[in-house]
Design an enzyme around this catalytic site. Structure first.
Site, PDB file in Angstrom:
ATOM      1  N   LYS A  33       0.850  -1.213   0.000  1.00 27.44           N
ATOM      2  CA  LYS A  33       0.000   0.000   0.000  1.00 27.44           C
ATOM      3  C   LYS A  33       0.876   1.250   0.000  1.00 27.44           C
ATOM      4  O   LYS A  33       0.672   2.175  -0.778  1.00 27.44           O
ATOM      5  CB  LYS A  33      -0.882   0.002   1.236  1.00 27.44           C
ATOM      6  CG  LYS A  33      -1.499   1.358   1.569  1.00 27.44           C
ATOM      7  CD  LYS A  33      -2.354   1.352   2.812  1.00 27.44           C
ATOM      8  CE  LYS A  33      -1.606   1.574   4.067  1.00 27.44           C
ATOM      9  NZ  LYS A  33      -1.305   2.950   4.418  1.00 27.44           N
ATOM     10  N   ASN A  34       1.904   1.260   0.858  1.00 26.16           N
ATOM     11  CA  ASN A  34       2.705   2.476   1.047  1.00 26.16           C
ATOM     12  C   ASN A  34       3.721   2.711  -0.048  1.00 26.16           C
ATOM     13  O   ASN A  34       4.437   3.709  -0.029  1.00 26.16           O
ATOM     14  CB  ASN A  34       3.378   2.460   2.431  1.00 26.16           C
ATOM     15  CG  ASN A  34       2.345   2.635   3.533  1.00 26.16           C
ATOM     16  OD1 ASN A  34       1.181   2.935   3.258  1.00 26.16           O
ATOM     17  ND2 ASN A  34       2.746   2.413   4.764  1.00 26.16           N
TER      18      ASN A  34
ATOM     19  N   CYS B 263      -4.715  12.469  12.471  1.00 22.68           N
ATOM     20  CA  CYS B 263      -5.473  11.213  12.413  1.00 22.68           C
ATOM     21  C   CYS B 263      -5.355  10.570  13.787  1.00 22.68           C
ATOM     22  O   CYS B 263      -4.762  11.135  14.699  1.00 22.68           O
ATOM     23  CB  CYS B 263      -4.919  10.298  11.318  1.00 22.68           C
ATOM     24  SG  CYS B 263      -3.367   9.560  11.778  1.00 22.68           S
TER      25      CYS B 263
ATOM     26  N   ARG C 292       0.342  14.676  12.926  1.00 23.22           N
ATOM     27  CA  ARG C 292       0.929  14.480  11.601  1.00 23.22           C
ATOM     28  C   ARG C 292       0.997  15.743  10.734  1.00 23.22           C
ATOM     29  O   ARG C 292       0.357  15.879   9.712  1.00 23.22           O
ATOM     30  CB  ARG C 292       0.186  13.352  10.889  1.00 23.22           C
ATOM     31  CG  ARG C 292       0.229  12.099  11.753  1.00 23.22           C
ATOM     32  CD  ARG C 292      -0.354  10.899  11.144  1.00 23.22           C
ATOM     33  NE  ARG C 292       0.471  10.402  10.042  1.00 23.22           N
ATOM     34  CZ  ARG C 292       0.067   9.361   9.298  1.00 23.22           C
ATOM     35  NH1 ARG C 292      -1.091   8.811   9.522  1.00 23.22           N
ATOM     36  NH2 ARG C 292       0.832   8.933   8.311  1.00 23.22           N
TER      37      ARG C 292
ATOM     38  N   ASP D  10       5.017   0.706  11.818  1.00 24.38           N
ATOM     39  CA  ASP D  10       3.811   0.048  11.305  1.00 24.38           C
ATOM     40  C   ASP D  10       3.714  -1.410  11.736  1.00 24.38           C
ATOM     41  O   ASP D  10       2.700  -2.051  11.472  1.00 24.38           O
ATOM     42  CB  ASP D  10       3.771   0.125   9.771  1.00 24.38           C
ATOM     43  CG  ASP D  10       3.533   1.536   9.305  1.00 24.38           C
ATOM     44  OD1 ASP D  10       3.673   1.801   8.105  1.00 24.38           O
ATOM     45  OD2 ASP D  10       3.243   2.402  10.162  1.00 24.38           O
TER      46      ASP D  10
ATOM     47  N   ARG E  11      -8.406  -0.655   4.675  1.00 26.42           N
ATOM     48  CA  ARG E  11      -7.521   0.348   4.071  1.00 26.42           C
ATOM     49  C   ARG E  11      -6.159  -0.267   3.721  1.00 26.42           C
ATOM     50  O   ARG E  11      -5.454   0.226   2.870  1.00 26.42           O
ATOM     51  CB  ARG E  11      -7.292   1.507   5.051  1.00 26.42           C
ATOM     52  CG  ARG E  11      -8.547   2.248   5.418  1.00 26.42           C
ATOM     53  CD  ARG E  11      -8.223   3.496   6.156  1.00 26.42           C
ATOM     54  NE  ARG E  11      -7.233   4.299   5.435  1.00 26.42           N
ATOM     55  CZ  ARG E  11      -6.726   5.425   5.892  1.00 26.42           C
ATOM     56  NH1 ARG E  11      -7.064   5.867   7.077  1.00 26.42           N
ATOM     57  NH2 ARG E  11      -5.840   6.115   5.194  1.00 26.42           N
TER      58      ARG E  11
HETATM   59  C1  EPZ Z   1       4.300   7.014   6.137  1.00 27.72           C
HETATM   60  O1  EPZ Z   1       3.540   8.052   6.740  1.00 27.72           O
HETATM   61  C2  EPZ Z   1       3.396   5.801   6.081  1.00 27.72           C
HETATM   62  N1  EPZ Z   1       2.234   6.094   5.246  1.00 27.72           N
HETATM   63  C3  EPZ Z   1       2.947   5.431   7.495  1.00 27.72           C
HETATM   64  O2  EPZ Z   1       2.164   4.236   7.399  1.00 27.72           O
HETATM   65  C4  EPZ Z   1       4.185   5.131   8.327  1.00 27.72           C
HETATM   66  O3  EPZ Z   1       3.804   4.837   9.654  1.00 27.72           O
HETATM   67  C5  EPZ Z   1       5.117   6.363   8.316  1.00 27.72           C
HETATM   68  O4  EPZ Z   1       5.451   6.697   6.956  1.00 27.72           O
HETATM   69  C6  EPZ Z   1       6.411   6.101   9.066  1.00 27.72           C
HETATM   70  O5  EPZ Z   1       7.086   5.014   8.499  1.00 27.72           O
HETATM   71  C7  EPZ Z   1       2.353   6.000   3.909  1.00 27.72           C
HETATM   72  O6  EPZ Z   1       3.418   5.723   3.377  1.00 27.72           O
HETATM   73  C8  EPZ Z   1       1.112   6.276   3.102  1.00 27.72           C
HETATM   74  P1  EPZ Z   1       6.423  10.402   8.200  1.00 27.72           P
HETATM   75  P2  EPZ Z   1       4.117   9.578   6.738  1.00 27.72           P
HETATM   76  O7  EPZ Z   1       6.309  11.660   7.412  1.00 27.72           O
HETATM   77  O8  EPZ Z   1       4.872   9.830   5.502  1.00 27.72           O
HETATM   78  C9  EPZ Z   1       6.468  13.691  11.618  1.00 27.72           C
HETATM   79  C10 EPZ Z   1       0.348   2.836   7.794  1.00 27.72           C
HETATM   80  O9  EPZ Z   1      -0.050   2.308   8.838  1.00 27.72           O
HETATM   81  N2  EPZ Z   1       6.339  14.659  10.517  1.00 27.72           N
HETATM   82  O10 EPZ Z   1       7.623   9.531   7.999  1.00 27.72           O
HETATM   83  O11 EPZ Z   1       3.004  10.477   7.075  1.00 27.72           O
HETATM   84  C11 EPZ Z   1       5.217  12.835  11.771  1.00 27.72           C
HETATM   85  O12 EPZ Z   1       4.258  13.503  12.579  1.00 27.72           O
HETATM   86  C12 EPZ Z   1       0.789   4.285   7.809  1.00 27.72           C
HETATM   87  O13 EPZ Z   1       0.458   2.246   6.682  1.00 27.72           O
HETATM   88  C13 EPZ Z   1       6.443  16.017  10.809  1.00 27.72           C
HETATM   89  O14 EPZ Z   1       6.624  16.410  11.967  1.00 27.72           O
HETATM   90  O15 EPZ Z   1       5.133   9.512   7.968  1.00 27.72           O
HETATM   91  C14 EPZ Z   1       5.757  11.593  12.427  1.00 27.72           C
HETATM   92  O16 EPZ Z   1       5.879  11.816  13.808  1.00 27.72           O
HETATM   93  C15 EPZ Z   1       0.568   4.929   9.163  1.00 27.72           C
HETATM   94  N3  EPZ Z   1       6.339  16.916   9.794  1.00 27.72           N
HETATM   95  C16 EPZ Z   1       7.147  11.428  11.822  1.00 27.72           C
HETATM   96  O17 EPZ Z   1       7.496  12.726  11.302  1.00 27.72           O
HETATM   97  C17 EPZ Z   1       6.149  16.516   8.494  1.00 27.72           C
HETATM   98  O18 EPZ Z   1       6.087  17.386   7.611  1.00 27.72           O
HETATM   99  C18 EPZ Z   1       7.234  10.418  10.680  1.00 27.72           C
HETATM  100  O19 EPZ Z   1       6.250  10.756   9.740  1.00 27.72           O
HETATM  101  C19 EPZ Z   1       6.039  15.133   8.220  1.00 27.72           C
HETATM  102  C20 EPZ Z   1       6.145  14.228   9.240  1.00 27.72           C
END
Ligand code: EPZ
Length: 429
Positions: A22-23, A124, A129, A313, A405
């Site tokens: 998915k990701n 969420c 996020r 995850d 999802r």
């Molecule tokens: C991706 O989310 C995945 N989703 C998530 O999977 C996964 O948990 C996550 O990466 C971490 O591996 C998809 O790929 C669609 P991040 P993403 O940006 O990109 C903070 C699932 O269950 N952050 O790496 O949103 C954020 O709040 C989902 O399949 C900021 O502060 O994750 C988090 O604490 C859930 N500012 C951390 O960084 C930003 O601009 C990591 O988030 C972006 C992120």
């Protein structure tokens, strides 16, 4: 509304096909906006999030045709995404709020059209996020970014530049990587996320004519090109789905052959932790055979980290397994601020878990007891399914739209390996 009903205590045995990730599929679909040449993606999983994103892409001007790839449980679908022209540069709130990954259309729209108006995705269940890292990165390569009425408006000619992420972000890395491909200059991305899904996206962009080096490392260099051509690409297998089913085999005392190419390669960061917990993996021509190699599940300590560390995850699924460990386990969640919502539901099934801030201490018990439980987010819902498969008695998992999802044909896959599991109409929840 539907629920999943599981009669626990049945060993899982047999072959279980792993679907496309998915990701990886979600950013790959967004890459279809970057070219008028047509991007054909194979092994796309049949998931709610894929449908949601496809609807958004069509709103923006893509035409998408699907074909099935020998339809059996686990084989994906093929989507041919043709975006001759962009008809709108706006991703509306009602679509973005349904699926946060919609924010990944921002980079391609900005790169192709010089403008993108995308609703702020909002938080969420697992955390607020923010997308500040995405927006700062776009400014670093020449965009002007404004926030107004809950929308981000990014515009301007992308010139390339140096992007340094203070913290690792999967989505921000993907967004800026796609935009940088069409920038009028070179972009260096430092402290880039290194998840396999990023490499999958980069390899697809290379096939489209992008110039990217450093793939698989924390430093990516992109030399912008005037345009990208069409390509054909196959989505990698879902390492989180695979890890989840490996835990299912271990918790039921069974053995599964997880079918998927490159699985061992993409499961780095997960295999190590699960092997510490007593799971044995044996590579086969088609994927991985997995079963619990020790007499009991071994209590381990785990800390979620960006790749190649233990993936956040997989945290909820590991916790389900640790409820039955010999001894105790300490699990620390460092990525998201609210990712322990499966804990109270697991405790309803008899688990002994105490949470202190970002750390959960799990004391192993002899057996879980089936109960009606509530899914709160995608991976928490899988954690409850895993507990139900191992529990004594019947477990009902409500609000399973969360599961739909991210887990393709979960009931069919598990039933075909001996689980007593079904989807039923939920009574008024
Ligand atoms: C991706 O989310 C995945 N989703 C998530 O999977 C996964 O948990 C996550 O990466 C971490 O591996 C998809 O790929 C669609 P991040 P993403 O940006 O990109 C903070 C699932 O269950 N952050 O790496 O949103 C954020 O709040 C989902 O399949 C900021 O502060 O994750 C988090 O604490 C859930 N500012 C951390 O960084 C930003 O601009 C990591 O988030 C972006 C992120």
């Amino acid at each position: 509304m539907e629920k999943i009903v599981i009669e626990g205590g049945h060993r899982l045995q047999g072959q279980l096909p792993i679907s496309g990730a998915k990701n990886s599929a979600l950013p790959l679909m967004c890459a279809g906006l970057l070219t008028r040449g047509g991007l054909t993606l194979h092994n796309l999983p049949h998931l709610a999030d894929i449908k949601t994103l496809a609807n958004l892409l069509c709103e923006l001007g893509s035409v998408i045709n699907y074909s099935e790839e020998g339809w059996d449980i686990g084989s994906g679908q093929t989507a041919n995404i043709v975006t001759d022209s962009i008809s709108s540069t706006t991703a509306p709130y009602e679509m973005v709020r349904k699926m946060r990954a919609s924010i990944l259309v921002l980079g391609p729209l900005l790169a192709r059209e010089g403008e993108a108006i995308v609703s702020l995705p909002g938080g969420c269940a697992i955390g607020n996020r923010p997308i500040d890292l995405h927006l700062k990165a776009f400014e670093d390569i020449g965009a002007v970014v404004e926030l107004k009425d809950g929308y981000v408006r990014a515009s301007g000619k992308l010139t390339g530049g140096i992007v340094h992420f203070p913290t690792v972000s999967v989505g921000a890395t993907e967004n800026i990587l796609m935009a940088a491909c069409l920038a009028d200059g070179t972009t260096v991305i430092e402290n880039a996320a290194q998840e396999p899904e990023i490499s999958d996206l980069a390899h697809c962009l290379l096939a489209m004519g992008a110039k990217i080096s450093g793939i698989g490392s924390s430093r990516l260099e992109v030399i912008g090109v005037p345009e990208l051509h069409g390509a054909e690409y196959t989505v990698m297998p879902d390492r989180i789905e695979a890890g989840s089913y490996a835990i299912a085999a271990a918790m039921t005392g069974g053995e599964l052959e997880l079918i998927g190419q490159k699985l061992p390669l993409v499961m780095t960061g997960t295999l190590g932790i699960l092997e510490q917990a007593g799971i044995k993996f044996t590579e086969t021509d088609h994927g991985l055979i997995t079963h619990l190699d020790s007499d009991n599940i071994i209590g381990i300590n785990a800390v979620t980290q960006p790749y190649p560390g233990f993936p956040t995850d997989m945290q909820a699924q590991l916790m389900a397994m640790m409820t039955l460990c010999d001894g105790a386990s300490v699990i620390t969640e460092t990525i998201f601020e609210n990712r322990f919502m499966h804990v109270p539901e697991l405790c309803r099934m008899g688990a002994d878990i105490t949470v202190n801030g970002a750390t959960a201490t799990v004391r192993g018990i002899k057996r879980l007891l089936g109960a009606p439980v509530m899914a709160t987010d995608l991976r928490a819902s899988m954690s409850l399914v895993l507990a139900g498969l191992a529990a004594e008695g019947t477990t009902e998992v409500n609000r399973i739209y969360h599961l739909d999802r991210g887990y393709e044909r979960l009931v069919q896959k598990l039933s075909s390996c001996g689980a007593k599991i079904s989807r039923q109409k939920a009574d008024g929840i």
